[in-house]
Design a protein around this motif. Sequence first.
Motif, PDB file in Angstrom:
ATOM      1  N   UNK A  17       0.859  -1.172   0.000  1.00 10.77           N
ATOM      2  CA  UNK A  17       0.000   0.000   0.000  1.00 10.77           C
ATOM      3  C   UNK A  17       0.897   1.223   0.000  1.00 10.77           C
ATOM      4  N   UNK A  18       0.336   2.367  -0.326  1.00  9.38           N
ATOM      5  CA  UNK A  18       1.129   3.586  -0.413  1.00  9.38           C
ATOM      6  C   UNK A  18       1.772   3.923   0.928  1.00  9.38           C
ATOM      7  N   UNK A  19       1.020   3.814   2.011  1.00  9.32           N
ATOM      8  CA  UNK A  19       1.574   4.162   3.326  1.00  9.32           C
ATOM      9  C   UNK A  19       2.660   3.171   3.743  1.00  9.32           C
ATOM     10  N   UNK A  20       2.481   1.885   3.427  1.00 10.00           N
ATOM     11  CA  UNK A  20       3.507   0.889   3.754  1.00 10.00           C
ATOM     12  C   UNK A  20       4.772   1.167   2.970  1.00 10.00           C
ATOM     13  N   UNK A  21       4.615   1.503   1.697  1.00 14.03           N
ATOM     14  CA  UNK A  21       5.779   1.755   0.854  1.00 14.03           C
ATOM     15  C   UNK A  21       6.552   2.971   1.361  1.00 14.03           C
ATOM     16  N   UNK A  22       5.841   4.035   1.711  1.00 15.17           N
ATOM     17  CA  UNK A  22       6.497   5.248   2.208  1.00 15.17           C
ATOM     18  C   UNK A  22       7.202   4.960   3.526  1.00 15.17           C
ATOM     19  N   UNK A  23       6.530   4.260   4.445  1.00 16.83           N
ATOM     20  CA  UNK A  23       7.172   3.965   5.732  1.00 16.83           C
ATOM     21  C   UNK A  23       8.385   3.063   5.535  1.00 16.83           C
ATOM     22  N   UNK A  24       8.312   2.100   4.611  1.00 10.90           N
ATOM     23  CA  UNK A  24       9.485   1.249   4.329  1.00 10.90           C
ATOM     24  C   UNK A  24      10.656   2.083   3.817  1.00 10.90           C
ATOM     25  N   UNK A  25      10.360   3.060   2.952  1.00 11.01           N
ATOM     26  CA  UNK A  25      11.426   3.918   2.412  1.00 11.01           C
ATOM     27  C   UNK A  25      12.031   4.803   3.498  1.00 11.01           C
ATOM     28  N   UNK A  26      11.190   5.264   4.433  1.00 11.11           N
ATOM     29  CA  UNK A  26      11.702   6.110   5.502  1.00 11.11           C
ATOM     30  C   UNK A  26      12.498   5.315   6.526  1.00 11.11           C
ATOM     31  N   UNK A  27      12.071   4.083   6.806  1.00 11.57           N
ATOM     32  CA  UNK A  27      12.783   3.250   7.780  1.00 11.57           C
ATOM     33  C   UNK A  27      14.082   2.719   7.186  1.00 11.57           C
ATOM     34  N   UNK A  28      14.049   2.289   5.937  1.00 11.53           N
ATOM     35  CA  UNK A  28      15.229   1.724   5.259  1.00 11.53           C
ATOM     36  C   UNK A  28      15.545   2.534   4.017  1.00 11.53           C
ATOM     37  N   UNK A  29      16.155   3.705   4.175  1.00 11.79           N
ATOM     38  CA  UNK A  29      16.456   4.521   2.998  1.00 11.79           C
ATOM     39  C   UNK A  29      17.494   3.823   2.113  1.00 11.79           C
ATOM     40  N   UNK A  30      17.491   4.147   0.828  1.00 11.82           N
ATOM     41  CA  UNK A  30      18.467   3.528  -0.062  1.00 11.82           C
ATOM     42  C   UNK A  30      19.889   3.905   0.346  1.00 11.82           C
ATOM     43  N   UNK A  31      20.794   2.962   0.168  1.00 12.95           N
ATOM     44  CA  UNK A  31      22.189   3.194   0.521  1.00 12.95           C
ATOM     45  C   UNK A  31      22.885   3.860  -0.654  1.00 12.95           C
ATOM     46  N   UNK A  32      23.518   4.982  -0.394  1.00 15.51           N
ATOM     47  CA  UNK A  32      24.248   5.722  -1.412  1.00 15.51           C
ATOM     48  C   UNK A  32      25.702   5.760  -0.966  1.00 15.51           C
ATOM     49  N   UNK A  33      26.595   5.329  -1.826  1.00 13.96           N
ATOM     50  CA  UNK A  33      28.006   5.306  -1.467  1.00 13.96           C
ATOM     51  C   UNK A  33      28.781   6.133  -2.471  1.00 13.96           C
ATOM     52  N   UNK A  34      29.466   7.148  -2.119  1.00 14.93           N
ATOM     53  CA  UNK A  34      29.569   7.713  -0.776  1.00 14.93           C
ATOM     54  C   UNK A  34      28.287   8.435  -0.401  1.00 14.93           C
ATOM     55  N   UNK A  35      28.091   8.599   0.894  1.00 15.23           N
ATOM     56  CA  UNK A  35      26.869   9.227   1.395  1.00 15.23           C
ATOM     57  C   UNK A  35      26.783  10.680   0.918  1.00 15.23           C
ATOM     58  N   UNK A  36      25.578  11.234   0.910  1.00 17.30           N
ATOM     59  CA  UNK A  36      25.445  12.643   0.505  1.00 17.30           C
ATOM     60  C   UNK A  36      26.319  13.580   1.344  1.00 17.30           C
ATOM     61  N   UNK A  37      26.443  13.301   2.646  1.00 19.18           N
ATOM     62  CA  UNK A  37      27.300  14.136   3.494  1.00 19.18           C
ATOM     63  C   UNK A  37      28.757  14.028   3.051  1.00 19.18           C
TER      64      UNK A  37
END
Length: 91
Positions: free
Chosen positions: A23-43
């Motif tokens: 569902x849309x809310x499940x998908x959004x919460x999954x993205x917020x809990x487990x954000x995509x890994x970016x290497x190197x990080x934005x910081x």
Amino acid sequence: MAISRSLIFSLFLILLAPHPGHSESTWISDCLINPPVVDPSPLEQMVRFIGNSIPTLEIPDSAEKWDAEADQLRERIVEEVVYKGVPDSWR
């Protein structure tokens, strides 16, 4: 080749669409809990980008050289920051 705004908007909507079976809310919460890994990080990317543009600090040997450096730095700040873009006739 120019890309139209409608194509960009369509691609944006496709990327935001929830995955099948979520569902849309499940998908959004999954993205917020487990954000995509970016290497190197934005910081890390930001630190590298900014760090590469900062000149190294050369430490003067004596107090007189420090004072001279401070005077030059003050003049540069006034010219390049405070009065940037201000006509000489306005000063």
